[in-house]
Design an enzyme around this catalytic site. Structure first.
Site, PDB file in Angstrom:
ATOM      1  N   CYS A 137       0.831  -1.202   0.000  1.00 56.67           N
ATOM      2  CA  CYS A 137       0.000   0.000   0.000  1.00 56.67           C
ATOM      3  C   CYS A 137       0.871   1.259   0.000  1.00 56.67           C
ATOM      4  O   CYS A 137       1.673   1.467   0.920  1.00 56.67           O
ATOM      5  CB  CYS A 137      -0.908   0.015   1.222  1.00 56.67           C
ATOM      6  SG  CYS A 137      -2.054   1.400   1.233  1.00 56.67           S
ATOM      7  N   LYS A 172      -0.309  -9.302  -2.912  1.00 54.91           N
ATOM      8  CA  LYS A 172      -0.474  -8.122  -3.763  1.00 54.91           C
ATOM      9  C   LYS A 172       0.880  -7.426  -3.916  1.00 54.91           C
ATOM     10  O   LYS A 172       1.427  -6.893  -2.948  1.00 54.91           O
ATOM     11  CB  LYS A 172      -1.500  -7.167  -3.142  1.00 54.91           C
ATOM     12  CG  LYS A 172      -2.001  -6.079  -4.079  1.00 54.91           C
ATOM     13  CD  LYS A 172      -3.178  -5.360  -3.440  1.00 54.91           C
ATOM     14  CE  LYS A 172      -3.844  -4.406  -4.417  1.00 54.91           C
ATOM     15  NZ  LYS A 172      -5.045  -3.772  -3.817  1.00 54.91           N
ATOM     16  N   GLY A 275     -11.208  -1.680 -10.805  1.00 58.00           N
ATOM     17  CA  GLY A 275     -11.283  -0.770  -9.665  1.00 58.00           C
ATOM     18  C   GLY A 275     -11.763   0.613 -10.049  1.00 58.00           C
ATOM     19  O   GLY A 275     -12.946   0.930  -9.933  1.00 58.00           O
TER      20      GLY A 275
END
Length: 324
Positions: A137, A172, A275
């Protein structure tokens, strides 16, 4: 990846999870799932899976405003993992989800390896179908980026989470690193079952009149069509490492049409993540599915699995997709 037998050409088996469609709705874009499944026109075949909002051990308020900013061909976001905490998600949110509609995948985040483990353990003892480890992130000041940009740290997080769950683990991967293939290798050795490639690309925006960053966190994650070429290359690179081990990929980054999705599948993605496109067309998934079906029929493919990793490189033997 194996082909499903229900005669749906879009159906697939992803790490033991039945996907009615190769489309995966990405973490942070549809909250905890109910925000999208209640949209008028939603069909349980629109999305093979929904990844829930990033979840940490304790509740987080997220970053200061502004947290979202539209850019040319994209969007910057720096939400900062705002969430009610893992216990609240497991006890209060998961019971409200209809697991007959689609597969639900938790997104686990943390500032320490111990936090990743604690959250993973909570989700392991829940009806969640799979777990995505968010080690990449770009819009928090601790955790994510540090873990995701260094293969040693990535592998340690994956190995620690692997020890406390038998559910499918999807790692991820960050595009903001030197060697994504080495990171993928280490994560495979540590026990990941699949990859999500890629997370957002670090970026910023400046208010020239105020001479200040637009985003309260200064930097944020860039998503949308602007990052598609980067994401395609990273999927291709990770596929070369993952395919021999039968490790599938969710390809994501700027997909807004069926042709975009097809390019990712040809590059090596078994499923594709949607997304940013949902923000301006909540029903884009059905259009993408229809376009993929038309392509498969026109080119003589019986299933989506036959198309995975079929990219033809001049003078280079193609890596075949191993069964998963």
């Amino acid at each position: 990846m194996t082909v499903d037998t229900d005669k749906n050409p879009l159906a697939l088996d992803f790490c033991g999870m039945h996907f009615a469609s190769p489309i995966v709705l990405l973490s942070g874009c549809v909250g905890f799932g109910e925000e999208y499944t209640r949209v008028a026109g939603f069909s349980n075949r629109d999305a093979g899976a929904i990844v829930l909002k990033g979840t940490t051990g304790g509740a987080r308020l997220g970053n200061p405003a502004h947290r979202i900013y539209e850019t040319p061909r994209g969007m910057l976001n720096a939400i900062g993992l705002q969430n009610p905490g893992a216990t609240a998600v497991v006890q209060d949110i998961l019971p409200t989800l209809d697991f007959s509609e689609t597969r639900f995948i938790a997104n686990v985040s943390g500032s320490t390896i111990e936090e990743y483990v604690a959250v993973t353990r909570l989700f392991d003892d829940s009806p969640i179908d799979g777990i995505e480890i968010n080690i990449s992130c770009p819009n928090v000041k601790e955790g994510g980026v540090a873990f995701g940009n260094y293969p040693d740290m990535s592998a340690k997080v994956v190995a620690a989470c692997r020890r406390v769950t038998s559910k499918p683990l999807i790692t991820k991967l960050s595009p903001n690193q030197t060697d994504i293939q080495e990171n993928a290798r280490r994560c495979i050795e540590a026990g990941t079952d699949a990859f999500a490639v890629i997370n957002t690309v670090m970026g910023m925006a400046i208010d020239a009149e105020r001479r200040m960053p637009v985003i309260g966190n200064v930097q944020g994650g860039l998503s949308g069509p602007a990052i598609k070429p980067i994401a395609l290359l990273k999927v291709h690179q990770v596929h070369q490492v993952a395919a021999p081990h039968g490790v599938p990929i969710i390809g994501q980054g700027g997909i807004v049409s069926a042709r975009d999705a097809l390019e990712f599948i040809i590059a090596g993605a078994s499923a594709v993540g949607i997304g940013t496109a949902l923000f301006y067309d909540p029903l884009v998934c059905s259009k993408i599915n229809a376009g993929i079906c038309e392509y498969l029929q026109r080119h003589g493919f019986d299933s989506i699995g036959e198309l995975v990793g079929t990219l033809q490189l001049p003078g280079v033997p193609r890596i075949s997709q191993a069964a998963g």
